[in-house]
Write a protein that holds these residues in place. Structure first.
Motif, PDB file in Angstrom:
ATOM      1  N   PHE A 144       0.838  -1.208   0.000  1.00  0.00           N
ATOM      2  CA  PHE A 144       0.000   0.000   0.000  1.00  0.00           C
ATOM      3  C   PHE A 144       0.873   1.259   0.000  1.00  0.00           C
ATOM      4  CE2 PHE A 144      -1.993   3.377   2.525  1.00  0.00           C
ATOM      5  CZ  PHE A 144      -3.090   3.661   1.713  1.00  0.00           C
ATOM      6  N   LEU A 145       1.897   1.276   0.847  1.00  0.00           N
ATOM      7  CA  LEU A 145       2.764   2.449   0.932  1.00  0.00           C
ATOM      8  C   LEU A 145       3.537   2.677  -0.361  1.00  0.00           C
ATOM      9  CD1 LEU A 145       4.061   2.066   4.595  1.00  0.00           C
ATOM     10  CD2 LEU A 145       2.365   3.696   3.728  1.00  0.00           C
ATOM     11  N   VAL A 146       4.042   1.610  -0.957  1.00  0.00           N
ATOM     12  CA  VAL A 146       4.754   1.740  -2.232  1.00  0.00           C
ATOM     13  C   VAL A 146       3.796   2.239  -3.311  1.00  0.00           C
ATOM     14  CG1 VAL A 146       5.921   0.427  -4.068  1.00  0.00           C
ATOM     15  CG2 VAL A 146       6.536   0.049  -1.678  1.00  0.00           C
ATOM     16  N   ASP A 147       2.587   1.710  -3.339  1.00  0.00           N
ATOM     17  CA  ASP A 147       1.586   2.142  -4.309  1.00  0.00           C
ATOM     18  C   ASP A 147       1.264   3.627  -4.134  1.00  0.00           C
ATOM     19  OD1 ASP A 147      -0.434   1.674  -6.382  1.00  0.00           O
ATOM     20  OD2 ASP A 147      -1.888   1.936  -4.747  1.00  0.00           O
TER      21      ASP A 147
ATOM     22  N   GLY B 229       3.205   5.868  -2.853  1.00  0.00           N
ATOM     23  CA  GLY B 229       4.387   6.612  -3.293  1.00  0.00           C
ATOM     24  C   GLY B 229       4.436   6.761  -4.803  1.00  0.00           C
ATOM     25  N   PHE B 230       4.161   5.663  -5.523  1.00  0.00           N
ATOM     26  CA  PHE B 230       4.133   5.746  -6.981  1.00  0.00           C
ATOM     27  C   PHE B 230       3.021   6.682  -7.453  1.00  0.00           C
ATOM     28  CE2 PHE B 230       6.363   1.497  -7.293  1.00  0.00           C
ATOM     29  CZ  PHE B 230       7.514   2.029  -7.856  1.00  0.00           C
ATOM     30  N   GLN B 231       1.868   6.608  -6.811  1.00  0.00           N
ATOM     31  CA  GLN B 231       0.746   7.447  -7.199  1.00  0.00           C
ATOM     32  C   GLN B 231       1.100   8.924  -7.029  1.00  0.00           C
ATOM     33  OE1 GLN B 231      -2.907   6.606  -5.167  1.00  0.00           O
ATOM     34  NE2 GLN B 231      -3.986   8.313  -6.090  1.00  0.00           N
ATOM     35  N   LYS B 232       1.672   9.280  -5.887  1.00  0.00           N
ATOM     36  CA  LYS B 232       2.039  10.684  -5.638  1.00  0.00           C
ATOM     37  C   LYS B 232       3.113  11.141  -6.615  1.00  0.00           C
ATOM     38  CE  LYS B 232      -0.624  11.197  -2.072  1.00  0.00           C
ATOM     39  NZ  LYS B 232      -1.872  11.902  -2.168  1.00  0.00           N
ATOM     40  N   THR B 233       4.078  10.263  -6.892  1.00  0.00           N
ATOM     41  CA  THR B 233       5.154  10.611  -7.823  1.00  0.00           C
ATOM     42  C   THR B 233       4.602  10.851  -9.224  1.00  0.00           C
ATOM     43  OG1 THR B 233       6.721   9.292  -6.550  1.00  0.00           O
ATOM     44  CG2 THR B 233       7.343   9.812  -8.802  1.00  0.00           C
ATOM     45  N   LEU B 234       3.733   9.962  -9.694  1.00  0.00           N
ATOM     46  CA  LEU B 234       3.168  10.128 -11.029  1.00  0.00           C
ATOM     47  C   LEU B 234       2.245  11.338 -11.101  1.00  0.00           C
ATOM     48  CD1 LEU B 234       2.472   6.429 -12.046  1.00  0.00           C
ATOM     49  CD2 LEU B 234       4.204   7.971 -12.961  1.00  0.00           C
ATOM     50  N   GLU B 235       1.468  11.592 -10.058  1.00  0.00           N
ATOM     51  CA  GLU B 235       0.617  12.781 -10.044  1.00  0.00           C
ATOM     52  C   GLU B 235       1.476  14.043 -10.116  1.00  0.00           C
ATOM     53  OE1 GLU B 235      -1.772  12.522  -6.509  1.00  0.00           O
ATOM     54  OE2 GLU B 235      -3.205  11.150  -7.437  1.00  0.00           O
ATOM     55  N   GLY B 236       2.542  14.071  -9.351  1.00  0.00           N
ATOM     56  CA  GLY B 236       3.445  15.230  -9.392  1.00  0.00           C
ATOM     57  C   GLY B 236       4.087  15.396 -10.762  1.00  0.00           C
ATOM     58  N   PHE B 237       4.479  14.282 -11.364  1.00  0.00           N
ATOM     59  CA  PHE B 237       5.106  14.321 -12.694  1.00  0.00           C
ATOM     60  C   PHE B 237       4.131  14.859 -13.730  1.00  0.00           C
ATOM     61  CE2 PHE B 237       5.917  12.153 -16.748  1.00  0.00           C
ATOM     62  CZ  PHE B 237       7.168  12.695 -17.048  1.00  0.00           C
ATOM     63  N   PHE B 238       2.903  14.341 -13.746  1.00  0.00           N
ATOM     64  CA  PHE B 238       1.936  14.773 -14.756  1.00  0.00           C
ATOM     65  C   PHE B 238       1.442  16.188 -14.493  1.00  0.00           C
ATOM     66  CE2 PHE B 238       1.474  10.117 -15.509  1.00  0.00           C
ATOM     67  CZ  PHE B 238       1.918  10.135 -16.825  1.00  0.00           C
ATOM     68  N   ASN B 239       1.377  16.625 -13.252  1.00  0.00           N
ATOM     69  CA  ASN B 239       1.028  18.010 -12.959  1.00  0.00           C
ATOM     70  C   ASN B 239       2.147  18.946 -13.386  1.00  0.00           C
ATOM     71  OD1 ASN B 239      -1.508  17.458 -11.921  1.00  0.00           O
ATOM     72  ND2 ASN B 239      -0.751  17.241  -9.824  1.00  0.00           N
ATOM     73  N   PHE B 240       3.393  18.475 -13.309  1.00  0.00           N
ATOM     74  CA  PHE B 240       4.550  19.263 -13.712  1.00  0.00           C
ATOM     75  C   PHE B 240       4.572  19.468 -15.224  1.00  0.00           C
ATOM     76  CE2 PHE B 240       9.046  19.434 -15.006  1.00  0.00           C
ATOM     77  CZ  PHE B 240       9.419  20.581 -14.350  1.00  0.00           C
ATOM     78  N   ILE B 241       4.138  18.440 -15.983  1.00  0.00           N
ATOM     79  CA  ILE B 241       4.169  18.513 -17.442  1.00  0.00           C
ATOM     80  C   ILE B 241       3.102  19.454 -17.973  1.00  0.00           C
ATOM     81  CG2 ILE B 241       4.136  17.210 -19.585  1.00  0.00           C
ATOM     82  CD1 ILE B 241       4.733  14.731 -18.133  1.00  0.00           C
ATOM     83  N   LYS B 242       1.962  19.551 -17.295  1.00  0.00           N
ATOM     84  CA  LYS B 242       0.858  20.400 -17.785  1.00  0.00           C
ATOM     85  C   LYS B 242       1.323  21.774 -17.970  1.00  0.00           C
ATOM     86  CE  LYS B 242      -3.117  17.987 -15.968  1.00  0.00           C
ATOM     87  NZ  LYS B 242      -4.253  18.055 -15.088  1.00  0.00           N
TER      88      LYS B 242
END
Length: 63
Positions: free
Chosen positions: A45-48, A50-63
């Protein structure tokens, strides 16, 4: 007839030739498995998350 003999011999072997663990040992093993399953589920759950937050941050950064 071979299948019937196989089933009879299988039950005979389970009854007479197998060494079974004690009830106490089975309970202890069950508790150990349950605890490690819960720990593993929390880790996944914690790893999931972490990946979710990382990907959300990445895609928000690209916008």
């Amino acid at each position: 007839m071979n299948i019937l003999n196989y089933i009879k011999s299988s039950f005979s072997e389970l009854k007479d030739e197998m060494t079974w663990i004690s009830k106490e040992e089975a309970q202890k093993s069950t508790v150990v498995v349950a605890v490690f399953t819960i720990i593993f589920a929390i880790a996944v759950f914690l790893v999931d998350q972490g990946f979710q937050k990382t990907l959300e941050g990445f895609f928000n950064f690209i916008k």
